[in-house]
Each structure stands twice: as structure tokens, then as C-alpha cells.
Scaffold this active site. Structure first.
Site, PDB file in Angstrom:
ATOM      1  N   GLY A 102      15.473 -35.608   2.359  1.00  0.00           N
ATOM      2  CA  GLY A 102      16.560 -36.226   1.609  1.00  0.00           C
ATOM      3  C   GLY A 102      17.601 -36.900   2.472  1.00  0.00           C
ATOM      4  O   GLY A 102      18.298 -37.804   2.020  1.00  0.00           O
ATOM      5  N   LYS A 123      19.246 -36.932  11.378  1.00  0.00           N
ATOM      6  CA  LYS A 123      19.702 -36.182  10.210  1.00  0.00           C
ATOM      7  C   LYS A 123      21.111 -36.649   9.862  1.00  0.00           C
ATOM      8  O   LYS A 123      22.032 -36.518  10.658  1.00  0.00           O
ATOM      9  CB  LYS A 123      19.704 -34.680  10.488  1.00  0.00           C
ATOM     10  CG  LYS A 123      20.066 -33.845   9.267  1.00  0.00           C
ATOM     11  CD  LYS A 123      19.874 -32.364   9.541  1.00  0.00           C
ATOM     12  CE  LYS A 123      20.200 -31.519   8.316  1.00  0.00           C
ATOM     13  NZ  LYS A 123      19.983 -30.069   8.583  1.00  0.00           N
ATOM     14  N   ASP A 135      23.977 -38.456  -0.835  1.00  0.00           N
ATOM     15  CA  ASP A 135      24.259 -39.682  -0.091  1.00  0.00           C
ATOM     16  C   ASP A 135      23.490 -39.785   1.220  1.00  0.00           C
ATOM     17  O   ASP A 135      23.572 -40.801   1.909  1.00  0.00           O
ATOM     18  CB  ASP A 135      25.764 -39.814   0.181  1.00  0.00           C
ATOM     19  CG  ASP A 135      26.335 -38.649   0.982  1.00  0.00           C
ATOM     20  OD1 ASP A 135      25.554 -37.851   1.536  1.00  0.00           O
ATOM     21  OD2 ASP A 135      27.579 -38.533   1.050  1.00  0.00           O
ATOM     22  N   ARG A 200       6.046 -29.132   7.527  1.00  0.00           N
ATOM     23  CA  ARG A 200       6.512 -27.874   6.950  1.00  0.00           C
ATOM     24  C   ARG A 200       5.461 -27.291   6.010  1.00  0.00           C
ATOM     25  O   ARG A 200       4.538 -27.983   5.588  1.00  0.00           O
ATOM     26  CB  ARG A 200       7.806 -28.122   6.158  1.00  0.00           C
ATOM     27  CG  ARG A 200       8.886 -28.836   6.947  1.00  0.00           C
ATOM     28  CD  ARG A 200       9.742 -29.729   6.049  1.00  0.00           C
ATOM     29  NE  ARG A 200      10.724 -30.494   6.819  1.00  0.00           N
ATOM     30  CZ  ARG A 200      11.944 -30.065   7.108  1.00  0.00           C
ATOM     31  NH1 ARG A 200      12.351 -28.883   6.657  1.00  0.00           N
ATOM     32  NH2 ARG A 200      12.764 -30.801   7.822  1.00  0.00           N
ATOM     33  N   ASP A 270      10.189 -24.845   2.386  1.00  0.00           N
ATOM     34  CA  ASP A 270      10.367 -26.195   2.928  1.00  0.00           C
ATOM     35  C   ASP A 270      11.140 -26.175   4.239  1.00  0.00           C
ATOM     36  O   ASP A 270      11.266 -27.208   4.897  1.00  0.00           O
ATOM     37  CB  ASP A 270      11.060 -27.107   1.908  1.00  0.00           C
ATOM     38  CG  ASP A 270      12.395 -26.561   1.443  1.00  0.00           C
ATOM     39  OD1 ASP A 270      12.400 -25.488   0.803  1.00  0.00           O
ATOM     40  OD2 ASP A 270      13.440 -27.185   1.705  1.00  0.00           O
TER      41      ASP A 270
END
Length: 518
Positions: A102, A123, A135, A200, A270
Site C-alpha cells: 500500500g 516505504k 495516501d 511474504r 502479510d
């Protein structure tokens, strides 16, 4: 010009979606193409010299404006082909469906000076197709914590992802730190994480849950070929050997966590690396006063699913979910159980190894497990600091065991006085065991120093560095990074970094418990 050479095998060999832009439910694709979102004024806050050396990055290049532009998300080096990966996961014991990267964007897979493969991942570099309503950004406080912990864990000898750089964005990010309806503007930052692979458990869970067995098999075949090249064979036997190795690596990782007192805080599937690396440093912490029921994560404060003492059991449960996802590839399910059994056997072996090392013994007998359990019970009852207790045992005299050796480990002076007889009794029992052991005093102390760190990244230390950085002084981050590079050494003039948690930090946000807000 950078000397980095990229070999982006994941993007080349797994099916993906080249379309950039809209957030969406992705079916049939392992990855999606995505570009980092530029920021206003990227500037380098800190970097790992060791990681830069492995990648072949020279000091002048790191100090250049171009470096901050690239690792702040404003530019790309030749050969970079950014992507985000699609995966699912079990969160707090429940299937959560599609999750994905994300706010993590992989820039490429670089080949290091050692010939190893290193995926570079930003990240906080902006939204991806998997960002849902977020966001894709990260705040400075969480980025500092991830940067420092990645390197601190490496130097502790714990399997972990690494960090190359910490870049400020020159922009503010709005976050509700306590989830109490009071969002605030905070400085933004981007960490460049580094690992041979960021695959993962959830990468296998999602296609399996959707019944996309072809994609599941592609993920497995790719992972074995790229990340487990030493494995040989074919079919179920190969898959079983691979799964067993994943189980073994996971056991080794968690055993190290327990050895140094690390609590991950969010052991969702995850957040579990297929390589057995510690990944995703969010609301983590180190045990101060020993408490196996402690978790640093406010989200988990009531259920305490991911508390310190249950981490081995949670890892086993997570491996069970991975086995469940892989089951469609097996006619003989017993082959998967073999892997799960390997986890238990490996963890128990590591626990015995670490018990012997932490107590300074040549080997761990069955009664030594009882001895260390008795110490843990005493530490819990007496509010003793885990790190300081084990470190304090190094200089204990077996001929004259003195409780004063552990005085600094107590958080409560009254409990120290009340529990002094029990501590003296345990020390005498321990001293008697040492006198039976074949190791010389010098060998014992040397062994203990390598198993019991003097310095760990306590939350209050990280928070002090964060406070200074938020006021424009990043020197605390660099200083803490330097200390954590040699966690097992007695470093002159740095006793303050080895001190137990001060009283003011017991209940302060960021110093005791943390939220997932980042």
C-alpha cells in the site's frame, strides 16, 4: 552516475499489470507497475554505510543531490523499473483478503558487490494500486524507527531486512497518532529498505484463496528458483523441502527475537518473510522489565495476541496458514506436516543453544531449561530488566555470587529488597551449575557477551532521537545508529544508551506502547 546494476527478475518472470494509476482489486497479477510520487524537497537524514558498501555506492554519490532525489522518490537511476506487489494475509487471526504494497514501491533488484541480490524498496513514496484509502506516505517518527531497527537487528545477529537510507520529504503528512479523532500534521519521510526478497506468506495466500492455482504455482516456482537456488528436485518433494526450509528459517528468526527480547507487535501473515527475515517494523519494542505478556502495540492491548511470550506459537500458526495456502499443490498433505514439525524441532534446538549461551554454559542440560525459567519467573515477579539482568550475570563470581551485581536491573527498589533472598537463592543455584561446567571463566564470559547485548534499541531511546529530529536536529539518529552498530561491546562514554527505561518513559507515548499510525 550510479554503478548500480539491476536485474529485476520478479517483474520479468511473474505476471503483472503494467497499468499505472488507479487503486483497484488486482486479479491474476503478481505485481503492478507504479511510479513514486515526487515530493517537495527531499534531503538525506541518515544512511547505513555498511549497506551502501555492499551495494557499491560511494560516499560522494550518497552525498549528492541526485541520491536524495532518487531515494526520495523524485527520480530513477537507469535500470530501475518500479513496482508494487499484490498479496493478502491473515490479520489478528482473520483473513483480510487483498492487501498488497500500500505504500511500498520496489525500485529494482540490484546486484551487490558480493554478487548478492538486493531489492531496493521505498516505504512512504506515495500511493499504489493497493493503497485503498491511504495516501501511501510515512511520517518521520515511524521512518526513523524502521531505519534504526533494521540496522540494529542486523548488528544483533537477527535475520532482518536492512535499511539503506532515510530521506526527509520536506512535506507534512496528516496522521491521527492515537486514533482518537485528533489528526495532526507531521513531517514526512521515506525509508529505503533492502532485502534479497520481500516476498511474504501473503503472496501465496491470496492466489490460493482465490482459487488461482496457476498463479500460486508460479509464485512458488519463482521463489524457489530465485531465492532458494540450492534446493534440487521437482514436484511435491521439491515443494516440501522448500516449505520445510521456510519453517526452519522462521524458527531461527523467532528464536533470535526471544534471545534479545524483541517484540514484533504485528505478526500478521502479510508481515512474515518467506526468507525468515524480520520485516515491517511498526509498533515493535524491546522488553524492559521482563513480562512475557507485554506487547508494544496499542491495537493489540486487550487481546495481546502478539505478546512477547507467544511469538513462537504465533509463528507456528502463521506457518499453518501458509501450509493451508500451499495445500492445493500437494496430493500428500503429510509432506506439509513435516515442515511444521521442522519448525518445532528447530525452535527447540535454538532455544537450548541460546539458553547455554546466555548462561555461559558449554551445553544445555534439561535442568538448565528449568534454571533459566526460574530466572524469568524471578525477573517478572521482581520487575527486573531483561537485558540488564542477563548482561549483569557475565561478571558474576561463581565462588561469591553477589546480588549487588544485578542492582541496576531493578525498576522497583522495594521489590529488590523484598525479593533479595529469592535472588540470592537463584544465584547460588546458578553458581553451583557454573562450577560443574567445563568452560573457563574467560570462555564463559566471552560466550555470554556474544549472546547478551549491552545495547538494544529501547523505545525511549528511539523516541529521544525522534524528538530531536522533529525539531530539526537529526544527529541523534546518527548517534543511535553508531551505538547500535556494536551492541555486544562495552562502548566508552556510552553508558547512557545501556541504561534501563527511565521513570518518565514508563507511560509516555512512543516510549512504552505505540499505535500502528505511521
Amino acid at each position: 552516475m550510479t554503478h548500480l546494476h539491476f536485474d529485476n527478475r520478479l517483474r520479468q518472470q511473474l505476471p503483472g499489470d503494467p497499468e499505472e494509476g488507479a487503486r483497484r482489486r488486482e486479479v491474476g497479477a503478481a505485481w503492478s507497475s507504479v511510479l513514486p510520487t515526487p515530493v517537495a524537497a527531499p534531503y538525506l537524514i541518515a544512511h547505513s554505510a555498511e549497506m551502501a558498501q555492499v551495494l557499491g555506492l560511494e560516499a560522494a554519490e550518497i552525498a549528492s543531490a541526485q541520491f536524495a532525489q532518487v531515494f526520495g522518490g523524485n527520480a530513477l537511476y537507469p535500470g530501475m523499473q518500479p513496482w508494487a506487489v499484490n498479496y493478502g494475509g491473515h490479520q489478528f487471526g482473520h483473513w483480510a483478503g487483498q492487501l498488497g504494497d500500500g505504500r511500498a514501491i520496489s525500485l529494482g533488484e540490484a546486484i551487490g558487490t558480493d554478487g548478492g541480490r538486493y531489492e531496493l524498496q521505498l516505504k512512504g513514496a506515495g500511493p499504489t494500486p493497493y493503497s485503498r484509502g491511504a495516501d501511501g506516505r510515512a511520517v518521520l517518527r515511524s521512518s526513523i524507527r524502521e531505519f534504526l531497527c533494521s540496522e540494529a537487528m542486523h548488528h544483533l545477529g537477527v535475520p532482518t531486512t536492512r535499511a539503506l537510507s532515510l530521506v526527509g520529504t520536506g512535506e507534512a503528512v496528516v496522521r491521527d497518532m492515537f486514533y482518537d479523532g485528533h489528526p495532526q500534521r507531521e513531517p514526512g519521510a521515506i525509508v529505503c529498505r533492502v532485502a534479497p526478497s520481500f516476498i511474504r506468506f501473503g503472496n501465496f495466500e491470496l492466489p490460493s484463496a482465490r482459487g488461482d492455482i496457476a498463479l500460486l504455482k508460479q509464485w512458488v516456482d519463482f521463489t524457489i528458483a530465485r531465492d532458494f537456488p540450492a534446493l534440487a528436485g521437482a514436484g511435491e518433494a521439491l515443494y516440501a523441502d522448500w516449505f520445510a526450509q521456510v519453517c526452519e528459517r522462521t524458527a531461527v528468526m523467532v528464536a533470535h527475537w526471544m534471545r534479545v527480547g524483541f517484540v514484533h507487535g504485528v505478526m500478521n501473515t502479510d508481515n512474515m518473510s518467506i526468507l525468515g527475515l524480520t520485516i515491517d517494523y511498526g509498533p515493535y519494542g524491546w522488553v524492559d522489565d521482563y513480562d512475557p505478556d507485554w506487547t508494544p502495540n496499542t491495537t493489540d492491548a486487550q487481546g495481546r495476541r502478539y505478546r512477547f511470550g507467544t511469538q513462537p506459537q504465533v509463528a507456528y500458526w502463521n506457518l499453518g496458514r501458509l501450509a493451508q495456502a500451499l495445500a492445493p499443490l500437494f496430493a500428500d498433505q503429510a509432506l506439509l506436516q513435516y515442515g511444521l514439525d521442522r519448525f518445532r524441532d528447530t525452535y527447540l534446538a535454538c532455544d537450548r543453544r541460546d539458553t547455554a549461551a546466555k548462561l555461559g554454559l558449554a551445553e544445555c542440560r534439561d535442568e538448565d531449561l528449568q534454571l533459566i525459567d526460574a530466572l524469568r519467573a524471578l525477573m517478572r515477579e521482581s520487575e527486573m530488566d531483561m537485558t540488564l539482568t542477563f548482561r549483569g550475570l557475565i561478571d558474576l563470581s561463581p565462588e561469591h555470587p553477589d546480588p549487588a551485581q544485578l542492582r541496576d536491573a531493578f525498576y522497583d527498589e522495594d521489590k529488590r529488597l523484598v525479593d533479595a533472598p529469592q535472588l540470592q537463592q537463584w544465584l547460588q543455584r546458578y553458581a553451583a551449575r557454573l562450577q560443574q561446567d567445563p568452560l573457563s571463566p574467560e570462555e564463559r564470559r566471552a560466550r555470554m557477551r556474544l549472546a547478551n547485548p549491552r545495547y538494544v534499541l529501547r523505545n525511549y531511546l528511539a523516541q529521544q532521537a525522534i524528538d530531536r529530529a522533529e525539531q530539526g536536529d537529526p544527529s541523534g539518529v546518527q548517534e543511535l545508529l553508531e551505538v547500535m552498530r556494536r551492541p555486544y561491546d562495552d562502548q566508552h562514554g556510552r553508558d547512557a544508551f545501556a541504561a534501563r527505561r527511565p521513570d518518565w518513559a514508563r507511560d509516555r507515548a512512543g516510549c512504552s506502547m505505540l499505535s500502528c499510525s505511521s
